[in-house]
Every structure is written in structure tokens, then in C-alpha cells.
Enzyme design. Structure first.
Site, PDB file in Angstrom:
ATOM      1  CE  LYS A  98      -4.273  -1.456   2.287  1.00 38.76           C
ATOM      2  NZ  LYS A  98      -4.357  -2.596   1.423  1.00 38.76           N
ATOM      3  CG  ASP A 132      -2.809  -3.499  -1.924  1.00 42.36           C
ATOM      4  OD1 ASP A 132      -2.487  -4.367  -2.743  1.00 42.36           O
ATOM      5  OD2 ASP A 132      -2.948  -3.721  -0.712  1.00 42.36           O
ATOM      6  NE  ARG A 182      -4.299  -7.693  -6.460  1.00 39.22           N
ATOM      7  CZ  ARG A 182      -3.592  -7.054  -5.514  1.00 39.22           C
ATOM      8  NH1 ARG A 182      -4.046  -5.984  -4.924  1.00 39.22           N
ATOM      9  NH2 ARG A 182      -2.411  -7.505  -5.189  1.00 39.22           N
ATOM     10  N   GLY A 186     -13.509  -3.024  -5.104  1.00 38.25           N
ATOM     11  CA  GLY A 186     -13.228  -1.839  -4.280  1.00 38.25           C
ATOM     12  C   GLY A 186     -13.773  -2.030  -2.884  1.00 38.25           C
ATOM     13  CB  ALA A 187     -12.144  -2.858   0.074  1.00 34.83           C
ATOM     14  CG  HIS A 229     -13.644 -13.743  -2.957  1.00 32.58           C
ATOM     15  ND1 HIS A 229     -13.472 -12.439  -2.544  1.00 32.58           N
ATOM     16  CD2 HIS A 229     -12.490 -14.384  -2.668  1.00 32.58           C
ATOM     17  CE1 HIS A 229     -12.276 -12.307  -2.006  1.00 32.58           C
ATOM     18  NE2 HIS A 229     -11.652 -13.464  -2.071  1.00 32.58           N
TER      19      HIS A 229
HETATM   20  C1  LIG Z   1      -6.506 -10.487  -4.280  1.00 35.10           C
HETATM   21  C2  LIG Z   1      -7.322  -9.316  -3.833  1.00 35.10           C
HETATM   22  C3  LIG Z   1      -6.732  -8.086  -3.672  1.00 35.10           C
HETATM   23  C4  LIG Z   1      -7.494  -6.987  -3.292  1.00 35.10           C
HETATM   24  N1  LIG Z   1      -6.915  -5.744  -3.254  1.00 35.10           N
HETATM   25  C5  LIG Z   1      -7.703  -4.662  -3.066  1.00 35.10           C
HETATM   26  C6  LIG Z   1      -7.180  -3.351  -3.193  1.00 35.10           C
HETATM   27  O1  LIG Z   1      -5.983  -3.137  -3.464  1.00 35.10           O
HETATM   28  N2  LIG Z   1      -8.025  -2.298  -3.035  1.00 35.10           N
HETATM   29  C7  LIG Z   1      -9.369  -2.476  -2.749  1.00 35.10           C
HETATM   30  O2  LIG Z   1     -10.102  -1.486  -2.652  1.00 35.10           O
HETATM   31  N3  LIG Z   1      -9.867  -3.706  -2.588  1.00 35.10           N
HETATM   32  C8  LIG Z   1      -9.078  -4.797  -2.732  1.00 35.10           C
HETATM   33  N4  LIG Z   1      -9.626  -6.058  -2.600  1.00 35.10           N
HETATM   34  C9  LIG Z   1     -10.992  -6.217  -2.024  1.00 35.10           C
HETATM   35  C10 LIG Z   1     -12.070  -6.045  -3.090  1.00 35.10           C
HETATM   36  O3  LIG Z   1     -12.180  -4.703  -3.466  1.00 35.10           O
HETATM   37  C11 LIG Z   1     -13.438  -6.505  -2.558  1.00 35.10           C
HETATM   38  O4  LIG Z   1     -13.803  -5.723  -1.468  1.00 35.10           O
HETATM   39  C12 LIG Z   1     -13.495  -7.970  -2.158  1.00 35.10           C
HETATM   40  O5  LIG Z   1     -12.760  -8.778  -3.014  1.00 35.10           O
HETATM   41  C13 LIG Z   1     -14.968  -8.463  -2.159  1.00 35.10           C
HETATM   42  O6  LIG Z   1     -15.519  -8.343  -3.428  1.00 35.10           O
HETATM   43  P1  LIG Z   1     -15.807  -9.579  -4.411  1.00 35.10           P
HETATM   44  O7  LIG Z   1     -15.245  -9.220  -5.743  1.00 35.10           O
HETATM   45  O8  LIG Z   1     -15.302 -10.828  -3.842  1.00 35.10           O
HETATM   46  O9  LIG Z   1     -17.370  -9.564  -4.633  1.00 35.10           O
HETATM   47  P2  LIG Z   1     -18.578  -9.545  -3.634  1.00 35.10           P
HETATM   48  O10 LIG Z   1     -19.769  -9.283  -4.464  1.00 35.10           O
HETATM   49  O11 LIG Z   1     -18.307  -8.628  -2.476  1.00 35.10           O
HETATM   50  O12 LIG Z   1     -18.584 -11.016  -3.094  1.00 35.10           O
HETATM   51  C14 LIG Z   1     -18.952 -12.127  -3.879  1.00 35.10           C
HETATM   52  C15 LIG Z   1     -19.135 -13.294  -2.935  1.00 35.10           C
HETATM   53  O13 LIG Z   1     -17.864 -13.685  -2.414  1.00 35.10           O
HETATM   54  C16 LIG Z   1     -17.956 -13.994  -1.037  1.00 35.10           C
HETATM   55  N5  LIG Z   1     -17.160 -13.020  -0.259  1.00 35.10           N
HETATM   56  C17 LIG Z   1     -16.662 -11.844  -0.683  1.00 35.10           C
HETATM   57  N6  LIG Z   1     -15.973 -11.226   0.297  1.00 35.10           N
HETATM   58  C18 LIG Z   1     -16.070 -12.039   1.374  1.00 35.10           C
HETATM   59  C19 LIG Z   1     -15.588 -11.966   2.693  1.00 35.10           C
HETATM   60  N7  LIG Z   1     -14.856 -10.935   3.130  1.00 35.10           N
HETATM   61  N8  LIG Z   1     -15.883 -12.982   3.529  1.00 35.10           N
HETATM   62  C20 LIG Z   1     -16.617 -14.043   3.120  1.00 35.10           C
HETATM   63  N9  LIG Z   1     -17.102 -14.175   1.879  1.00 35.10           N
HETATM   64  C21 LIG Z   1     -16.842 -13.187   1.013  1.00 35.10           C
HETATM   65  C22 LIG Z   1     -19.414 -13.910  -0.663  1.00 35.10           C
HETATM   66  O14 LIG Z   1     -19.987 -15.170  -0.790  1.00 35.10           O
HETATM   67  C23 LIG Z   1     -19.981 -12.976  -1.695  1.00 35.10           C
HETATM   68  O15 LIG Z   1     -21.334 -13.181  -1.913  1.00 35.10           O
HETATM   69  C24 LIG Z   1      -8.876  -7.157  -2.990  1.00 35.10           C
HETATM   70  C25 LIG Z   1      -9.470  -8.403  -3.156  1.00 35.10           C
HETATM   71  C26 LIG Z   1      -8.735  -9.475  -3.581  1.00 35.10           C
HETATM   72  C27 LIG Z   1      -9.427 -10.777  -3.786  1.00 35.10           C
END
Ligand SMILES: Cc1cc2nc3c(=O)[nH]c(=O)nc-3n(C[C@H](O)[C@H](O)[C@H](O)COP(=O)(O)OP(=O)(O)OC[C@H]3O[C@@H](n4cnc5c(N)ncnc54)[C@H](O)[C@@H]3O)c2cc1C
Length: 308
Positions: A98, A132, A182, A186-187, A229
Site C-alpha cells: 500500500k 494496492d 489486478r 473496491g473495499a 470471489h
Molecule cells: C486479491 C485481492 C486483492 C485486493 N486488493 C484490493 C485493493 O488493493 N483495493 C481495494 O479497494 N480492494 C481490494 N480487494 C478487495 C475487493 O475490493 C473486494 O472488497 C473484495 O474482493 C470483495 O468483493 P468480491 O469481488 O469478492 O465480490 P462480492 O460481491 O463482495 O462477493 C462475492 C461473494 O464472495 C464472497 N465473499 C466476498 N468477500 C467475502 C468476505 N470478506 N468474507 C466471506 N465471503 C466473502 C461472498 O460469498 C460474496 O457473496 C482485494 C481483493 C482481492 C481478492
């Protein structure tokens, strides 16, 4: 659900909670689900075990918004030590950093110098460093730093977020650099004038940007990262890639340690590459709150740990 998400994201920024909650055993126990341990050795033991199962990994040292040059230097040293151990143990394990941990709040020059030290050391041992993407005040700075690094080093990748309206345009501006990206949703908690408030739009934009990224292809052996995911999105991307004749070796799914581990195994069995991101370090509270916010049902898991 939306209120719970906002509350958890608010908690991720609260210093009081950050100091108080990690003292409780049940919170520490619940965190174990998402990170194998606080030390680099625990993280690398998990990486070695995953490697045995066929998963490459990415290591990230938790922390953000450091406030002095000395702190930034100690983060650089953490990453250099991790890199030495990864090399000694011959694990296929990238790094992810980061920029607020490397001093971008203090000065862009300091941040570039710190990142360059890590990227050069990784280059010497043929490893890769991902940057990140943090909250919106840092997007311009992060893009600048990435472009500066990418001009001289092929082993650096960048995270982009599909919840931002600007991301498609940002990617267009980067294409000339043959970037490896990647893509994530977004978190952070972002206002509606900067990020899609509706999840359906975030997902739609994810697919659009993912298609552009797949079109860029691999660079220097590094694959494009589909960081999600979301099984439906993954399926759509697999279908699109197959229709366009884009090989499975052009991209990899990148998923977080402990999340949908059964699906990670299934993807691997189906011949896809899955890279698992492992976090370590003592500064896990804000990061952990963001993980809970992604799936508020996780809060139930924390409560169960309380009564277990
Ligand atoms: C390798 C990686 C690097 C990342 N780097 C960054 C970054 O640099 N900046 C940033 O803003 N975000 C980052 N993220 C986080 C990302 O932005 C999302 O907040 C996070 O991946 C959840 O979104 P999703 O795409 O899985 O979809 P979602 O729609 O949120 O989730 C889809 C499904 O996956 C499962 N799931 C998702 N998250 C979780 C959890 N925490 N616990 C349990 N089950 C879950 C659930 O079943 C959900 O229904 C990163 C994520 C990954 C995988």
C-alpha cells in the site's frame, strides 16, 4: 445490509476501536479465519502449504497511513526481509504493497524511492510487486507512482477498482505501458459522485474493465489478475476469454486467504490458475473491518466465536 456495511467501514476508520477491540480474545480468534498469523514466518508457512496444493500466493504486510519516514523505512525493511525468505524457501509468492504505508502522505518522492527499493530487490530475484489501490484521495497519486515505476521496471502490477466511474478511462491511459492489472470491486466507503452506489453497476463495470484487461495480455510472464470471489463474474469472464481464444495462461484469479477456499480448489481442478493473497502483521483491525463489510454475515461468525 447497506447500513451494516457503512457501520463496519466507519469502524475501520475509528482509532478508538482499533486500539480497543484487538485486545479481546474472541476478536483475535475470529481474525484467524482470514490470516494465518501476525508474523511473516506464519504467513510463509501458509504460503508453502498452499504451494503444496498448487496455489501460488501474494504476501501483504498490513498497515496504512504511516506518519514518519522512519516508519516507512521499517515497512521497506519488512518487505525486503519477506523477499529474502520467499527466495530462500523458493515459494512462488509475489508482494503487494500500500502506498500510504510507503510514505505517499509525506511525499510522492519518498514513496517512489521506497517502492523502487522493493521493486528492484524483487526484480533481482525475478519476483513481482503489486500496488494496492486505496481510497479515492489516493487514486491519482497511485496512478502517478505506478507509471513512474512501470517505465523502468516490468515486475510491477497495479490494482484498479470497478466501483469507480473513472476506472475504464484510467485503464485507457495506462494501456501504452502494457500494464498488468489486478481488478477488484473496491473495499472503501466512497461517495455516489465518485463510485457506483448500486452493486449491479459495479459488477457490470467489472466485466467491462476485465474484458479490456484480458485484451492487454500477459507481460513479462506476469498474468492479469481477476481479483474477486464472485462466481458469476468469474464464469462470465471465463466464457468471454474462451470465446475470444484468450488462453487460461493470460490471467489468474486472485482471491483472499480463507475466503471461498472450496471454490479456489475447484477452479484449480478446472485448470485455472488461482493466486491466494495472504496478509500478516499486527495492524489488522481496519483491514479486518473491511473484510467483514464485504459480507456482513461474517459478523455472525465473530459473534459465534464470542460464545464458543
Ligand atoms: C486479491 C485481492 C486483492 C485486493 N486488493 C484490493 C485493493 O488493493 N483495493 C481495494 O479497494 N480492494 C481490494 N480487494 C478487495 C475487493 O475490493 C473486494 O472488497 C473484495 O474482493 C470483495 O468483493 P468480491 O469481488 O469478492 O465480490 P462480492 O460481491 O463482495 O462477493 C462475492 C461473494 O464472495 C464472497 N465473499 C466476498 N468477500 C467475502 C468476505 N470478506 N468474507 C466471506 N465471503 C466473502 C461472498 O460469498 C460474496 O457473496 C482485494 C481483493 C482481492 C481478492
Amino acid at each position: 445490509m447497506a447500513m451494516m456495511r457503512s457501520a463496519l467501514l466507519w469502524a475501520s476508520r475509528s482509532q478508538k476501536l482499533r486500539e480497543a477491540l484487538p485486545r479481546y480474545t474472541f476478536v483475535r480468534k475470529a481474525v484467524k479465519r482470514f490470516m494465518p498469523g501476525e508474523t511473516v514466518d506464519e504467513a510463509l508457512d501458509a504460503a508453502a502449504a498452499l504451494r503444496g496444493d498448487g496455489f501460488p500466493t501474494i504476501l501483504t504486510f498490513l498497515g496504512e497511513n504511516i506518519s514518519s519516514e522512519v516508519e516507512a523505512t521499517s515497512v521497506v525493511e519488512q518487505y525486503l526481509a519477506a523477499l529474502r525468505k520467499i527466495t530462500e524457501r523458493t515459494i512462488d509468492c509475489h508482494l503487494s504493497v500500500k502506498l500510504t504505508q510507503l510514505g505517499i502522505d509525506l511525499s510522492e518522492e519518498l514513496c517512489v524511492a521506497n517502492l523502487t527499493t522493493i521493486v528492484r530487490s524483487a526484480e533481482a530475484v525475478k519476483n513481482v510487486v503489486w500496488i494496492d489501490m486505496e481510497a479515492t484521495p489516493y487514486v491519482d497519486g497511485t496512478l502517478n507512482v505506478f507509471c513512474r515505476l512501470r517505465q523502468h521496471h516490468a515486475n510491477v502490477g497495479l490494482c484498479l477498482q470497478s466501483y469507480l466511474y473513472r476506472t475504464g478511462k484510467d485503464l485507457e491511459g495506462l494501456v501504452g505501458l502494457a500494464p498488468v492489472i489486478r481488478l477488484v470491486k473496491g473495499a472503501y466507503s466512497e461517495p455516489a459522485d465518485l463510485a457506483f452506489p448500486d452493486k449491479r453497476d459495479v459488477d457490470k463495470n467489472y466485466l467491462t474493465v476485465a474484458r479490456s484487461i484480458l485484451g492487454i495480455g500477459t507481460h513479462n510472464g506476469v498474468r492479469q489478475g481477476i481479483g474477486t470471489h464472485d462466481l458469476l463474474l468469474m464464469r462470465d469472464i471465463q466464457t468471454y476469454a474462451a470465446e475470444k481464444g484468450i488462453g487460461k495462461d493470460t490471467y489468474e484469479f486472485q482471491m483472499l486467504y480463507g475466503i471461498r477456499a472450496d471454490e479456489q480448489k475447484r477452479l484449480l481442478r478446472e485448470g485455472f490458475r488461482v493466486r491466494v493473497l495472504i496478509s500478516y502483521g499486527t495492524f489488522w483491525f481496519p483491514w479486518y473491518m473491511r473484510r467483514l463489510a464485504e459480507r456482513p454475515a461474517n459478523v455472525l461468525f465473530v459473534l459465534k466465536s464470542l460464545f464458543a
